[in-house]
Design a protein around this motif. Structure first.
Motif, PDB file in Angstrom:
ATOM      1  N   PRO A 165      -3.537   3.353  -0.423  1.00 10.43           N
ATOM      2  CA  PRO A 165      -4.018   3.139   0.950  1.00 10.43           C
ATOM      3  C   PRO A 165      -5.290   2.298   1.011  1.00 10.43           C
ATOM      4  O   PRO A 165      -5.591   1.698   2.045  1.00 10.43           O
ATOM      5  CB  PRO A 165      -4.261   4.563   1.463  1.00 10.43           C
ATOM      6  CG  PRO A 165      -4.404   5.399   0.227  1.00 10.43           C
ATOM      7  CD  PRO A 165      -3.521   4.784  -0.797  1.00 10.43           C
ATOM      8  N   GLY A 166      -6.025   2.239  -0.092  1.00 10.03           N
ATOM      9  CA  GLY A 166      -7.253   1.440  -0.104  1.00 10.03           C
ATOM     10  C   GLY A 166      -7.011  -0.049  -0.265  1.00 10.03           C
ATOM     11  O   GLY A 166      -7.959  -0.852  -0.155  1.00 10.03           O
ATOM     12  N   LEU A 167      -5.760  -0.441  -0.515  1.00  8.94           N
ATOM     13  CA  LEU A 167      -5.434  -1.851  -0.639  1.00  8.94           C
ATOM     14  C   LEU A 167      -5.245  -2.413   0.770  1.00  8.94           C
ATOM     15  O   LEU A 167      -4.214  -2.224   1.402  1.00  8.94           O
ATOM     16  CB  LEU A 167      -4.159  -2.025  -1.468  1.00  8.94           C
ATOM     17  CG  LEU A 167      -3.736  -3.461  -1.792  1.00  8.94           C
ATOM     18  CD1 LEU A 167      -4.792  -4.167  -2.644  1.00  8.94           C
ATOM     19  CD2 LEU A 167      -2.392  -3.474  -2.514  1.00  8.94           C
ATOM     20  N   GLU A 168      -6.250  -3.107   1.253  1.00  6.41           N
ATOM     21  CA  GLU A 168      -6.250  -3.566   2.642  1.00  6.41           C
ATOM     22  C   GLU A 168      -5.280  -4.727   2.846  1.00  6.41           C
ATOM     23  O   GLU A 168      -5.133  -5.590   1.978  1.00  6.41           O
ATOM     24  CB  GLU A 168      -7.657  -3.992   3.067  1.00  6.41           C
ATOM     25  CG  GLU A 168      -8.663  -2.857   3.079  1.00  6.41           C
ATOM     26  CD  GLU A 168     -10.044  -3.317   3.533  1.00  6.41           C
ATOM     27  OE1 GLU A 168     -10.178  -4.510   3.906  1.00  6.41           O
ATOM     28  OE2 GLU A 168     -10.974  -2.503   3.521  1.00  6.41           O
ATOM     29  N   ALA A 190     -10.002  -5.416  -1.627  1.00  6.03           N
ATOM     30  CA  ALA A 190     -10.895  -4.294  -1.340  1.00  6.03           C
ATOM     31  C   ALA A 190     -11.029  -3.338  -2.525  1.00  6.03           C
ATOM     32  O   ALA A 190     -11.946  -2.520  -2.559  1.00  6.03           O
ATOM     33  CB  ALA A 190     -10.385  -3.533  -0.117  1.00  6.03           C
ATOM     34  N   LEU A 191     -10.119  -3.424  -3.497  1.00  7.24           N
ATOM     35  CA  LEU A 191     -10.178  -2.556  -4.669  1.00  7.24           C
ATOM     36  C   LEU A 191     -10.938  -3.245  -5.794  1.00  7.24           C
ATOM     37  O   LEU A 191     -10.687  -4.415  -6.101  1.00  7.24           O
ATOM     38  CB  LEU A 191      -8.760  -2.216  -5.146  1.00  7.24           C
ATOM     39  CG  LEU A 191      -7.851  -1.490  -4.138  1.00  7.24           C
ATOM     40  CD1 LEU A 191      -6.475  -1.250  -4.752  1.00  7.24           C
ATOM     41  CD2 LEU A 191      -8.476  -0.169  -3.700  1.00  7.24           C
ATOM     42  N   PRO A 212       0.816  -1.230   0.000  1.00  7.73           N
ATOM     43  CA  PRO A 212       0.000   0.000   0.000  1.00  7.73           C
ATOM     44  C   PRO A 212       0.843   1.272   0.000  1.00  7.73           C
ATOM     45  O   PRO A 212       0.500   2.248  -0.668  1.00  7.73           O
ATOM     46  CB  PRO A 212      -0.822  -0.133   1.290  1.00  7.73           C
ATOM     47  CG  PRO A 212      -0.946  -1.610   1.495  1.00  7.73           C
ATOM     48  CD  PRO A 212       0.376  -2.167   1.056  1.00  7.73           C
ATOM     49  N   SER A 213       1.973   1.240   0.719  1.00  4.76           N
ATOM     50  CA  SER A 213       2.853   2.418   0.741  1.00  4.76           C
ATOM     51  C   SER A 213       3.697   2.505  -0.524  1.00  4.76           C
ATOM     52  O   SER A 213       3.827   3.573  -1.130  1.00  4.76           O
ATOM     53  CB  SER A 213       3.765   2.372   1.973  1.00  4.76           C
ATOM     54  OG  SER A 213       3.006   2.452   3.157  1.00  4.76           O
ATOM     55  N   LEU A 214       4.285   1.379  -0.926  1.00  3.68           N
ATOM     56  CA  LEU A 214       5.140   1.379  -2.117  1.00  3.68           C
ATOM     57  C   LEU A 214       4.372   1.790  -3.360  1.00  3.68           C
ATOM     58  O   LEU A 214       4.927   2.430  -4.259  1.00  3.68           O
ATOM     59  CB  LEU A 214       5.747  -0.010  -2.309  1.00  3.68           C
ATOM     60  CG  LEU A 214       6.801  -0.460  -1.294  1.00  3.68           C
ATOM     61  CD1 LEU A 214       7.174  -1.911  -1.525  1.00  3.68           C
ATOM     62  CD2 LEU A 214       8.045   0.420  -1.385  1.00  3.68           C
ATOM     63  N   TRP A 215       3.106   1.417  -3.424  1.00  4.15           N
ATOM     64  CA  TRP A 215       2.302   1.685  -4.614  1.00  4.15           C
ATOM     65  C   TRP A 215       1.339   2.860  -4.433  1.00  4.15           C
ATOM     66  O   TRP A 215       0.557   3.145  -5.328  1.00  4.15           O
ATOM     67  CB  TRP A 215       1.495   0.445  -4.993  1.00  4.15           C
ATOM     68  CG  TRP A 215       2.345  -0.704  -5.453  1.00  4.15           C
ATOM     69  CD1 TRP A 215       3.690  -0.706  -5.688  1.00  4.15           C
ATOM     70  CD2 TRP A 215       1.892  -2.036  -5.739  1.00  4.15           C
ATOM     71  NE1 TRP A 215       4.105  -1.946  -6.101  1.00  4.15           N
ATOM     72  CE2 TRP A 215       3.028  -2.775  -6.150  1.00  4.15           C
ATOM     73  CE3 TRP A 215       0.647  -2.665  -5.701  1.00  4.15           C
ATOM     74  CZ2 TRP A 215       2.935  -4.129  -6.502  1.00  4.15           C
ATOM     75  CZ3 TRP A 215       0.564  -4.001  -6.056  1.00  4.15           C
ATOM     76  CH2 TRP A 215       1.701  -4.720  -6.452  1.00  4.15           C
ATOM     77  N   ASP A 216       1.408   3.515  -3.255  1.00  4.18           N
ATOM     78  CA  ASP A 216       0.514   4.647  -2.965  1.00  4.18           C
ATOM     79  C   ASP A 216      -0.945   4.232  -3.135  1.00  4.18           C
ATOM     80  O   ASP A 216      -1.733   4.901  -3.809  1.00  4.18           O
ATOM     81  CB  ASP A 216       0.858   5.838  -3.871  1.00  4.18           C
ATOM     82  CG  ASP A 216       0.146   7.111  -3.428  1.00  4.18           C
ATOM     83  OD1 ASP A 216      -0.195   7.218  -2.232  1.00  4.18           O
ATOM     84  OD2 ASP A 216      -0.083   7.987  -4.279  1.00  4.18           O
TER      85      ASP A 216
END
Length: 477
Positions: free
Chosen positions: A413-416, A433-434, A407-411
């Motif tokens: 945040p919605g990827l749970e 979740a996406l 989630p951080s590496l790919w920006d």
């Protein structure tokens, strides 16, 4: 009267393909097992008891129809046997080589439990698909009808390749983005050639490419292309990155020179076998030649490291594991192979400190197994005063792998993610979740087996097809 084609386990003894002698096989990285001859494969397949409840099939993550393709093999109907094997397994020849059959299908074989010795399922599986390649029965994918939808797969390991195969056979346009210059993931760069020769993996990747799968190598998502761009370009995305972040060691001196990560060490060795220029190997940092090697860990990666070190010409190789032999997670077959090759296992031993920089010794703490926990597994406990120093020029950390912070590496945040950092995905479908994003393999399960990644890739591909069909229906309304 002709002999019965099956249930011959009482009269025919279990046999494995011949194995090269240790003094010869440790001189190279070729596979150690020979191929079954046709007559031997048929004879060994005929040992199957064809039991009413096939536990071998039940305990296979792919639920391969093992009794049926064993029966076909015993009757000499090899092409049918191969096609039945391929129907549930995208890469049978790979699973036949590297699956821990002793913990899965063969370990659950009914005649094994009855004391007759298991059917050598893995060796027959390998034989079938190798025969299929030799006979030209395996062809590039040729979908009956092309579809306009496009799916991106991030990662060319077993899960991603299995999903790509299944999607492409349904006519979907598939693009694989992979960080390495060759596909295959850990099958290419993590597993040594003595377990899985690299042409076995690369010919499957070539088969996918010839069938229309586009592979984009040397592509780091988040750096070379953003995850958002990938979603914009494609109708669905499958994340199959695996887990590559190594667990670390604690204790004094753990940062000393000469202490390296298992994946770095194995990748360097495999690249040298490809003929690549590997400076870290050439200067000796990732080369065991002439060194006293200590490998820390008890899983299959540790087994790969100790057996690689002996082939590189290490002066000695020892493996430290904090539990006993019975409780180690790695394949017992691999442990036996390693012992034949001269590796020494120090059971109930854990590193306490590292002396020297570069490292010269590992301070080893002797352990004992304590009271079982809620799962029934005994936790190791230190034995007070039981320490000794083990000489070491090279220490390899094989403590397992953890997921990167995607989630951080790919920006995104919605990827749970779960509390372990793995992607949170729906069981059997891989839905995240996406919307339109699926995840498979180790990035969902944590470090696991190739066969489970194949299973996840196939299941997620089916879920992606359902997703695309639903989107098409909504658009048509």
């Amino acid at each position: 009267m002709a002999p019965k084609p099956m249930l011959r386990f009482v009269t025919v003894k279990r046999a494995m393909p011949s194995k090269r002698p240790p003094d010869l096989r440790t001189q190279d990285f070729g596979e150690i097992y020979a191929e079954f001859a046709s007559a031997t494969a048929e004879e060994q397949a005929s040992r199957c008891s064809q039991c009413g409840v096939p536990y071998c099939q039940t305990h296979c993550p792919l639920h391969n129809n093992i009794p049926d393709w064993l029966r076909l093999t015993a009757k000499g109907r090899l092409r049918e046997a191969y096609e039945l094997s391929q129907a549930t397994n995208t890469f049978p020849e790979i699973c036949g080589r590297i699956c821990p059959q002793d913990r899965l299908c063969e370990g659950s074989c009914v005649i094994e439990q009855a004391g007759h010795g298991t059917v050598t399922i893995g060796a027959v599986e390998k034989y079938l698909t190798d025969t299929a390649w030799d006979e030209g029965w395996i062809a590039p994918i040729s979908p009956r009808q092309e579809r306009s939808e496009s799916v991106a797969i991030i990662g060319a390991g077993p899960g991603g390749l299995a999903a790509a195969d299944r999607l492409r056979r349904s006519g979907v346009q598939v693009t694989i983005y992979d960080r390495y210059d060759r596909g295959g993931g850990l099958m290419t760069y993590g597993i040594p050639g003595f377990k899985l020769e690299k042409h076995i993996v690369l010919r499957r990747i070539e088969q996918l490419a010839q069938g229309g799968v586009e592979i984009v190598p040397k592509c780091n998502v988040g750096t070379d292309i953003s995850f958002g761009e990938i979603r914009e370009r494609h109708d669905a995305v499958v994340i199959a990155t695996g887990v590559y972040k190594s667990r670390d060691l604690a204790g004094p001196g753990a940062d000393a020179a000469g202490i390296v990560r298992a994946l770095d060490y194995l990748t360097a060795s495999n690249r040298v076998e490809f003929g690549d220029d590997v400076p870290e190997f050439q200067i000796g940092a990732l080369n065991a030649h002439g060194k006293k090697v200590v490998v820390i860990g008890g899983g299959d990666t540790a087994m790969d490291c100790v057996r690689t070190a002996i082939r590189q010409g290490a002066s000695s190789v020892k493996c430290l594991y904090r539990r006993d032999r019975t409780n180690m997670p790695g394949s017992q077959r691999e442990v036996a192979n390693a012992e034949e090759e001269g590796i020494v296992f120090e059971w109930l031993s854990a590193p306490k400190a590292f002396i020297g920089d570069p490292v010269t010794n590992v301070r080893v703490q002797k352990m004992r197994l304590g009271i079982p926990d809620a799962t029934g597994r005994q936790s190791p406990e230190e034995i007070a005063g039981a320490e000794y120093d083990e000489p070491a020029d090279l220490v390899i950390k094989a403590l397992g792998f953890e997921p990167e912070d995607l989630p951080s590496l790919w920006d995104q945040p919605g990827l749970e993610v779960t509390r372990w950092g793995t992607i949170k995905a729906e069981f059997t479908t891989g839905r995240t979740a996406l919307d339109g994003v699926f995840a498979v393999g180790d990035i969902v399960r944590g470090a696991s087996l190739v066969v489970w990644a194949i299973r996840d890739g196939r299941d997620a591909a089916d879920a992606v097809l359902d997703y695309l069909d639903q989107a098409h229906s909504i658009a048509a309304q």
